[in-house]
Write a protein that holds these residues in place. Structure first.
Motif, PDB file in Angstrom:
ATOM      1  N   GLU A 105       0.824  -1.204   0.000  1.00 17.26           N
ATOM      2  CA  GLU A 105       0.000   0.000   0.000  1.00 17.26           C
ATOM      3  C   GLU A 105       0.864   1.261   0.000  1.00 17.26           C
ATOM      4  OE1 GLU A 105      -2.913   0.060   3.065  1.00 17.26           O
ATOM      5  OE2 GLU A 105      -4.119  -1.546   2.179  1.00 17.26           O
ATOM      6  N   ALA A 139       0.776   4.110  -2.865  1.00 18.52           N
ATOM      7  CA  ALA A 139       0.488   5.487  -2.464  1.00 18.52           C
ATOM      8  C   ALA A 139       1.575   6.446  -2.919  1.00 18.52           C
ATOM      9  CB  ALA A 139       0.325   5.566  -0.944  1.00 18.52           C
ATOM     10  N   SER A 143      -5.514   8.728   7.664  1.00 22.77           N
ATOM     11  CA  SER A 143      -4.859   7.542   7.088  1.00 22.77           C
ATOM     12  C   SER A 143      -3.374   7.543   7.409  1.00 22.77           C
ATOM     13  CB  SER A 143      -5.060   7.532   5.569  1.00 22.77           C
ATOM     14  OG  SER A 143      -4.214   6.584   4.963  1.00 22.77           O
ATOM     15  N   TRP A 202      -1.392   7.782   4.068  1.00 17.70           N
ATOM     16  CA  TRP A 202      -1.238   9.185   3.634  1.00 17.70           C
ATOM     17  C   TRP A 202      -0.177   9.884   4.481  1.00 17.70           C
ATOM     18  CZ3 TRP A 202      -2.516  13.014   7.248  1.00 17.70           C
ATOM     19  CH2 TRP A 202      -2.341  14.326   6.797  1.00 17.70           C
ATOM     20  N   PHE A 246      -4.689  17.859  -0.016  1.00 19.34           N
ATOM     21  CA  PHE A 246      -5.506  16.923  -0.795  1.00 19.34           C
ATOM     22  C   PHE A 246      -4.998  15.489  -0.594  1.00 19.34           C
ATOM     23  CE2 PHE A 246      -5.447  20.994  -3.134  1.00 19.34           C
ATOM     24  CZ  PHE A 246      -6.811  21.302  -3.092  1.00 19.34           C
ATOM     25  N   PRO A 247      -5.407  14.812   0.495  1.00 20.69           N
ATOM     26  CA  PRO A 247      -4.950  13.442   0.765  1.00 20.69           C
ATOM     27  C   PRO A 247      -5.258  12.467  -0.361  1.00 20.69           C
ATOM     28  CG  PRO A 247      -6.048  14.378   2.682  1.00 20.69           C
ATOM     29  CD  PRO A 247      -6.277  15.336   1.557  1.00 20.69           C
ATOM     30  N   ALA A 248      -6.247  12.777  -1.194  1.00 22.57           N
ATOM     31  CA  ALA A 248      -6.608  11.867  -2.290  1.00 22.57           C
ATOM     32  C   ALA A 248      -5.462  11.684  -3.277  1.00 22.57           C
ATOM     33  CB  ALA A 248      -7.837  12.402  -3.037  1.00 22.57           C
ATOM     34  N   LEU A 249      -4.544  12.637  -3.324  1.00 21.86           N
ATOM     35  CA  LEU A 249      -3.384  12.506  -4.220  1.00 21.86           C
ATOM     36  C   LEU A 249      -2.534  11.300  -3.838  1.00 21.86           C
ATOM     37  CD1 LEU A 249      -2.304  16.270  -4.497  1.00 21.86           C
ATOM     38  CD2 LEU A 249      -3.321  14.856  -6.301  1.00 21.86           C
ATOM     39  N   SER A 250      -2.554  10.950  -2.564  1.00 17.43           N
ATOM     40  CA  SER A 250      -1.787   9.790  -2.087  1.00 17.43           C
ATOM     41  C   SER A 250      -2.602   8.516  -2.060  1.00 17.43           C
ATOM     42  CB  SER A 250      -1.234  10.057  -0.689  1.00 17.43           C
ATOM     43  OG  SER A 250      -0.444  11.215  -0.648  1.00 17.43           O
ATOM     44  N   LEU A 251      -3.916   8.643  -1.930  1.00 15.30           N
ATOM     45  CA  LEU A 251      -4.763   7.471  -1.689  1.00 15.30           C
ATOM     46  C   LEU A 251      -5.610   7.075  -2.891  1.00 15.30           C
ATOM     47  CD1 LEU A 251      -6.026   8.550   1.864  1.00 15.30           C
ATOM     48  CD2 LEU A 251      -4.071   7.093   1.330  1.00 15.30           C
ATOM     49  N   ALA A 252      -5.484   7.816  -4.002  1.00 12.98           N
ATOM     50  CA  ALA A 252      -6.402   7.630  -5.137  1.00 12.98           C
ATOM     51  C   ALA A 252      -6.361   6.231  -5.723  1.00 12.98           C
ATOM     52  CB  ALA A 252      -6.098   8.654  -6.227  1.00 12.98           C
TER      53      ALA A 252
END
Length: 434
Positions: free
Chosen positions: A176, A180, A363, A366, A426-432
């Protein structure tokens, strides 16, 4: 003294010892051992926890990723894939102002995906990129700055030794963490390319450079021959992990085998050099095992001293928001980056903040990416910017002083800070893609 006071003094003692030149695992392990003894007044407990720390580190299945990916990186470097990647990238960017610098960033990003070492990237591209840029009248500071800045991609784009170390400290999945790291690493590489484009237009004196003659274009057959080995390795390692066909350990084994095949087919390896690579892998693996064992003792000492809980209570009492906590974390890591290496920063800071991040419901994957990117900025900052020292030592050019390397890397350190802010916001950049 209270346990919390002993814990705080232990952290200070560890930092001072490392700054004085004491080997990092020794500083972490010895001070943590003594602190546990003082807090509980029981030396047997210290020995028992040390035994557990050693056993847990060595017997962990995922620990096998370290020797496998280390071996793969060393074999790939011997196979000469770095030079192939650079020649292809240079072909694609040669007509663009600042193009050789952009090619260096692109090549470093691709090289990072099969080596995972910032130091290896700094060493390889110092020998290839800097002389090339100087031959086309680029500013020496810009030339070494590009190599220094893009070398940090080796610790962010998987497979990355720092991501593996963090996964042990935070007890997260190596697979993971690798997934990430892909988007943040590519984002940082793209930001570097954009920054070079902007600098070439706004500060042409800093970039320099003369027009590159197009010359004879590289035929597609040659481009394919130079890119297929690297693309194959990336597909086997990251593709296997992403699709779930292989575990990180299996991906490391498959990548190592493919690296041996590539090096053998190119005539870049024989029995002597193979054995030398195995021995070097053993040395690096032993050092990392020692480091992880000491970090495990340190984390246990923090728990016994109650430092994470005390830190959480202090932040809660002062009503610290998420962004204030992140600001404290980043400033602390940037400060430590001026005196400590990346591994030391992660091992000292991360265990303090992990319980707090968990309680906030954030997360840990993240947080690992944020922590590694923040710590990696230390590779570019004086007085201990390790990548900068490697570049200076590798070049051995009297025309380029260590000061020039640091000043050249400064714009890229600033870009790295901007990317870090984006990753926090923008945590989604790491978790997308998880």
């Amino acid at each position: 003294m209270s346990p919390v006071e002993i814990g705080l003094l232990s952290i200070v003692a560890i930092i001072v010892l490392i700054y004085l030149g004491v080997y990092i695992p020794i500083a972490l392990g010895v001070v943590s051992f003594a602190a546990i003894w003082l807090i509980r007044d029981n030396v047997d407990l210290s020995f028992a926890l040390l035994k557990i720390a050693i056993g847990d580190s060595a017997m962990e299945y995922t620990f096998a990723t370290i020797p496998l990916f280390t071996f793969m990186g060393l074999i790939v470097a011997k196979a000469g894939l770095g030079a192939d990647i650079y020649s292809v990238m240079n072909q694609g960017f040669r007509r663009v102002t600042g193009g050789i610098g952009m090619a260096t960033v692109g090549a470093n990003a691709a090289f990072a995906a099969v080596t995972g070492s910032s130091i290896a990237s700094a060493s390889v591209f110092s020998k290839m990129s800097v002389p090339e840029m100087l031959s086309f009248d680029y500013n020496p500071r810009f030339a070494v700055g590009v190599v220094a800045g893009s070398s940090v991609l080796g610790m962010i784009i998987p497979p990355s030794a720092m991501l593996i170390i963090y996964s042990f400290v935070a007890e997260q999945s190596v697979g993971e963490m690798f997934l990430a790291g892909i988007l943040p690493g590519l984002l940082l590489a793209a930001a570097y390319v954009a920054a070079i484009w902007v600098m070439a237009r706004l500060t042409p004196g800093f970039v320099g450079g003369s027009k590159v003659e197009t010359g004879t274009l590289m035929p597609w057959s040659e481009i394919a021959l130079k890119t297929l080995p690297t693309a194959g390795l990336i597909a086997v390692v990251l593709g296997g992990i992403y699709t779930g066909w292989t575990t990180p350990v299996e991906a490391g084994a498959a990548g190592s085998l493919l690296g041996i095949v590539i090096a053998a087919l190119r005539g870049r390896i024989n029995l002597k050099s193979f054995w030398e690579t195995v021995i070097e892998t053993g040395h690096i693996t032993a050092a990392i095992l020692f480091l992880i064992t000491a970090a495990s003792m340190y984390a246990r000492m923090l728990g016994i001293a109650g430092l994470p809980g005390a830190l959480q209570d202090m932040l809660a009492a002062n009503e610290f928001t998420f962004f204030r906590i992140m600001l404290i974390l980043v400033l602390l890591m940037l400060f430590l980056g001026t005196i400590l290496d990346t591994a030391s920063i992660i091992l000292i800071v991360v265990p303090l903040f992990l319980p707090l991040i968990e309680d906030l419901g954030l997360s840990l994957v993240w947080f690992g990416i944020v922590a590694v990117v923040a710590a990696e900025s230390g590779l570019l900052t004086p007085p201990l910017g390790l990548s900068c020292f490697v570049i200076k030592a590798t070049l051995d050019d009297d025309r380029i002083a260590l000061k020039d390397v640091f000043l050249g890397a400064l714009p890229f350190a600033f870009v790295m800070l901007l990317v870090l802010i984006l990753l926090i916001r923008f945590p989604a950049l790491s978790l997308a893609i998880l």
